[in-house]
Design an enzyme around this catalytic site. Sequence first.
Site, short mmCIF file in Angstrom:
data_model
loop_
_atom_site.label_atom_id
_atom_site.label_comp_id
_atom_site.label_asym_id
_atom_site.label_seq_id
_atom_site.Cartn_x
_atom_site.Cartn_y
_atom_site.Cartn_z
N LYS A 14 61.93 25.75 28.66
CA LYS A 14 61.43 27.10 28.92
C LYS A 14 61.22 27.34 30.42
O LYS A 14 61.64 28.36 30.95
CB LYS A 14 60.10 27.34 28.19
CG LYS A 14 60.18 27.21 26.68
CD LYS A 14 58.89 27.64 26.00
CE LYS A 14 57.68 26.75 26.31
NZ LYS A 14 57.81 25.37 25.80
N ARG A 89 51.13 31.12 21.67
CA ARG A 89 51.28 29.82 21.01
C ARG A 89 50.56 29.76 19.67
O ARG A 89 50.59 28.72 19.01
CB ARG A 89 50.71 28.73 21.91
CG ARG A 89 51.77 27.88 22.63
CD ARG A 89 50.99 26.99 23.57
NE ARG A 89 51.61 25.78 23.96
CZ ARG A 89 52.17 25.58 25.16
NH1 ARG A 89 52.27 26.56 26.02
NH2 ARG A 89 52.63 24.40 25.49
N ARG A 128 60.52 13.58 32.35
CA ARG A 128 60.40 14.75 33.24
C ARG A 128 59.62 14.42 34.52
O ARG A 128 58.61 13.73 34.48
CB ARG A 128 59.69 15.86 32.48
CG ARG A 128 59.42 17.09 33.30
CD ARG A 128 59.23 18.29 32.44
NE ARG A 128 57.99 18.28 31.69
CZ ARG A 128 57.61 19.31 30.92
NH1 ARG A 128 58.37 20.36 30.79
NH2 ARG A 128 56.47 19.24 30.26
N ARG A 161 53.69 14.62 34.78
CA ARG A 161 52.50 15.22 34.17
C ARG A 161 51.84 14.20 33.25
O ARG A 161 52.52 13.50 32.51
CB ARG A 161 52.90 16.45 33.34
CG ARG A 161 52.92 17.71 34.13
CD ARG A 161 53.53 18.85 33.37
NE ARG A 161 52.97 19.08 32.05
CZ ARG A 161 53.30 20.13 31.28
NH1 ARG A 161 54.19 21.00 31.71
NH2 ARG A 161 52.76 20.28 30.09
N ARG A 172 51.67 16.81 21.19
CA ARG A 172 52.03 18.20 21.53
C ARG A 172 53.08 18.74 20.57
O ARG A 172 53.04 19.91 20.21
CB ARG A 172 52.52 18.26 22.98
CG ARG A 172 51.37 18.12 23.98
CD ARG A 172 51.85 17.74 25.37
NE ARG A 172 52.64 18.76 26.01
CZ ARG A 172 53.54 18.52 26.95
NH1 ARG A 172 53.77 17.27 27.35
NH2 ARG A 172 54.19 19.49 27.51
P1 AMP Z 1 52.82 23.76 28.97
O1 AMP Z 1 52.94 23.60 30.44
O2 AMP Z 1 53.29 25.11 28.49
O3 AMP Z 1 53.44 22.62 28.19
O4 AMP Z 1 51.25 23.73 28.64
C1 AMP Z 1 50.46 22.59 28.94
C2 AMP Z 1 49.16 22.64 28.16
O5 AMP Z 1 48.42 23.81 28.53
C3 AMP Z 1 49.31 22.74 26.65
O6 AMP Z 1 49.52 21.47 26.04
C4 AMP Z 1 47.97 23.36 26.26
O7 AMP Z 1 46.93 22.41 26.31
C5 AMP Z 1 47.74 24.35 27.40
N1 AMP Z 1 48.33 25.68 27.10
C6 AMP Z 1 49.37 26.27 27.75
N2 AMP Z 1 49.63 27.47 27.21
C7 AMP Z 1 48.76 27.65 26.19
C8 AMP Z 1 48.53 28.66 25.23
N3 AMP Z 1 49.28 29.78 25.19
N4 AMP Z 1 47.53 28.49 24.33
C9 AMP Z 1 46.75 27.38 24.34
N5 AMP Z 1 46.94 26.37 25.21
C10 AMP Z 1 47.92 26.49 26.13
#
Ligand code: AMP
Length: 215
Positions: A14, A89, A128, A161, A172
């Site tokens: 994404k 999400r 990554r 990360r 996740r």
């Molecule tokens: P990402 O970078 O999109 O993989 O997000 C990293 C982490 O941020 C996720 O594993 C969640 O803990 C939190 N997070 C990101 N976006 C959301 C969302 N829309 N709702 C809830 N938690 C989020």
Amino acid sequence: MKNFVLFGPPGAGKGTQAQKLAVEYQIPHIATGDILRAAVNDETELGKEAKSYMDRGELVPDDLVIAMVVERLEQPDAGAGFLLDGFPRTIHQAESLDEKLRAAGKAITGVISLEVTDGELIKRLTGRRICRTCSTTFHDKFNPPASDGVCDKCGGELYQREDDSESVAHRRLEVYDKQTAPVLEFYGRKAILRPVDGEQDINKVAADLMDLLKV
Ligand code: AMP
């Protein structure tokens, strides 16, 4: 209206694709994960609350994330369109977004779902590497930088990360299946959902996206 959502499990690509699309369409790329990581780094109230959820691979509570996105969408640069990455999400997030947009006379006009199998996602997540300075992503095997640990684009330092460790990555994906995948049905019912094979070459995925989002 270019009000787009880029949807897909963690590791689907994404962020990589959103960076390309945002340049192509001249719309802001709004990645909730990036905003939350910045808040954690800056040790804001939001960051302090969000950190423990993020470290465990769980979702940050809806009310916090929804308020954060609503505030971001009210910024003037999102007036003519936006590209959401990592949001919504949960069904509740998707419904709240719809309501907020409807109240402003707007709507989501396109949702792309990037489809990638679980085995491939784990390989992508655990390999990554991300630039600390410009956030460009690399992969230690599939897309390595020219020089180990250094960003090709800006020379910044690459890091992994914490939530890309194998155990958190698995969690996740479970959270995605349980809480996030149902959002696909929500958008499917509105007939604005477009699936794309996310296992193709990065440039082929980008070409497919642009084709589907032609406005
Ligand atoms: P990402 O970078 O999109 O993989 O997000 C990293 C982490 O941020 C996720 O594993 C969640 O803990 C939190 N997070 C990101 N976006 C959301 C969302 N829309 N709702 C809830 N938690 C989020």
